[in-house]
Design a protein around this motif. Structure first.
Motif, PDB file in Angstrom:
ATOM      1  N   LEU A 119     -55.183  33.329 -61.895  1.00 15.09           N
ATOM      2  CA  LEU A 119     -55.755  32.572 -60.773  1.00 15.09           C
ATOM      3  C   LEU A 119     -56.236  33.517 -59.686  1.00 15.09           C
ATOM      4  O   LEU A 119     -55.692  34.608 -59.508  1.00 15.09           O
ATOM      5  CB  LEU A 119     -54.687  31.653 -60.165  1.00 15.09           C
ATOM      6  N   PRO A 120     -57.222  33.085 -58.905  1.00 15.15           N
ATOM      7  CA  PRO A 120     -57.601  33.889 -57.733  1.00 15.15           C
ATOM      8  C   PRO A 120     -56.401  33.995 -56.791  1.00 15.15           C
ATOM      9  O   PRO A 120     -55.630  33.035 -56.659  1.00 15.15           O
ATOM     10  CB  PRO A 120     -58.733  33.083 -57.086  1.00 15.15           C
ATOM     11  N   ASP A 169     -50.322  30.690 -54.538  1.00 17.49           N
ATOM     12  CA  ASP A 169     -49.185  30.046 -53.881  1.00 17.49           C
ATOM     13  C   ASP A 169     -49.250  28.534 -54.015  1.00 17.49           C
ATOM     14  O   ASP A 169     -48.223  27.881 -54.191  1.00 17.49           O
ATOM     15  CB  ASP A 169     -49.117  30.423 -52.399  1.00 17.49           C
ATOM     16  N   ALA A 170     -50.439  27.961 -53.944  1.00 21.91           N
ATOM     17  CA  ALA A 170     -50.577  26.512 -54.079  1.00 21.91           C
ATOM     18  C   ALA A 170     -50.283  26.073 -55.509  1.00 21.91           C
ATOM     19  O   ALA A 170     -49.658  25.032 -55.730  1.00 21.91           O
ATOM     20  CB  ALA A 170     -51.979  26.074 -53.670  1.00 21.91           C
ATOM     21  N   ARG A 191     -42.702  31.914 -54.605  1.00 22.74           N
ATOM     22  CA  ARG A 191     -42.210  32.221 -53.246  1.00 22.74           C
ATOM     23  C   ARG A 191     -40.942  31.436 -52.926  1.00 22.74           C
ATOM     24  O   ARG A 191     -40.055  31.931 -52.235  1.00 22.74           O
ATOM     25  CB  ARG A 191     -43.287  31.962 -52.206  1.00 22.74           C
ATOM     26  N   GLY A 192     -40.847  30.219 -53.446  1.00 21.29           N
ATOM     27  CA  GLY A 192     -39.629  29.432 -53.237  1.00 21.29           C
ATOM     28  C   GLY A 192     -38.412  30.127 -53.823  1.00 21.29           C
ATOM     29  O   GLY A 192     -37.334  30.147 -53.224  1.00 21.29           O
ATOM     30  N   PHE A 193     -38.589  30.723 -54.992  1.00 21.19           N
ATOM     31  CA  PHE A 193     -37.506  31.460 -55.623  1.00 21.19           C
ATOM     32  C   PHE A 193     -37.135  32.687 -54.783  1.00 21.19           C
ATOM     33  O   PHE A 193     -35.948  32.957 -54.555  1.00 21.19           O
ATOM     34  CB  PHE A 193     -37.912  31.868 -57.038  1.00 21.19           C
ATOM     35  N   CYS A 194     -38.121  33.408 -54.291  1.00 15.93           N
ATOM     36  CA  CYS A 194     -37.842  34.571 -53.429  1.00 15.93           C
ATOM     37  C   CYS A 194     -37.106  34.139 -52.158  1.00 15.93           C
ATOM     38  O   CYS A 194     -36.146  34.793 -51.735  1.00 15.93           O
ATOM     39  CB  CYS A 194     -39.131  35.298 -53.066  1.00 15.93           C
ATOM     40  N   ARG A 195     -37.539  33.035 -51.562  1.00 12.66           N
ATOM     41  CA  ARG A 195     -36.863  32.543 -50.353  1.00 12.66           C
ATOM     42  C   ARG A 195     -35.436  32.106 -50.659  1.00 12.66           C
ATOM     43  O   ARG A 195     -34.539  32.285 -49.843  1.00 12.66           O
ATOM     44  CB  ARG A 195     -37.679  31.416 -49.735  1.00 12.66           C
TER      45      ARG A 195
END
Length: 183
Positions: free
Chosen positions: A60-61, A66-67, A73-77
């Motif tokens: 993906l671009p 993220d979308a 990112r949820g896993f990293c958070r």
């Protein structure tokens, strides 16, 4: 025998992981603050997550990754949340970052978010941004209340599994404004 501070510190650490994981719709199967010498860990939250393959993610671009794959990112958070939740609850305890959490987050940042390339400082800057965003999330009154609820349940019961876990999870989800899963 762990003292009251170490029990509470572990409880808030695991509660931070649990609530942020629930916020990002990751599947959590339970949590425990009972030391497990066999696995060489003091406590744990049982998470099930499914990250996309590197090929899927990088096909993906960059502006739409993220979308399309918010779970990265949820896993990293979620990984960052344990230490941050502990520190927010009691600054005197300091940060209770887990080296394993940090190593996994570093690998996900490098492989997914940065695509395995970039300057040496890039993972550090990305991690700092994830930690800042996670701290902001954990300061929200509803999230803070849910973390305290899960931590108190862990302090009382030591292990949240089965029906006890489901009741705790459902209450935490309601606190953060999410609908518990249908039975």
């Amino acid at each position: 025998m762990p003292n009251d501070d170490s029990v509470a510190k572990s409880a808030y650490h695991e509660a931070g992981h649990v609530v942020v994981a629930l916020h990002y719709d990751l599947i959590v199967d339970g949590a425990s603050i009972v030391p497990n010498a066999e696995k060489e860990r003091l406590a744990h939250a049982s998470l099930r997550y499914r990250l996309p393959t590197l090929e899927q993610y990088h096909s993906l671009p960059s502006e739409s990754r993220d979308a399309e794959y918010p779970e990265v990112r949820g896993f990293c958070r979620t990984l960052a949340a344990g230490g941050i939740a502990t520190n927010l609850h009691n600054a005197e305890w300091g940060r209770s970052g887990n080296e394993n959490d940090q190593n996994i987050m570093h690998d996900v940042i490098c492989e997914f978010i940065l695509g395995g390339s970039g300057p040496q400082i890039a993972p550090i800057l990305e991690r700092q941004e994830i930690e800042r965003e996670t701290a902001e999330l954990l300061k929200r009154p509803d999230i803070e209340k849910a973390v305290a609820f899960v931590a108190e349940a862990l302090i009382e019961h030591k292990t949240l599994a089965g029906g006890l876990w489901e009741e705790c999870r459902d209450n935490a989800l309601r606190i953060i404004g999410k609908t518990p899963p249908a039975v």
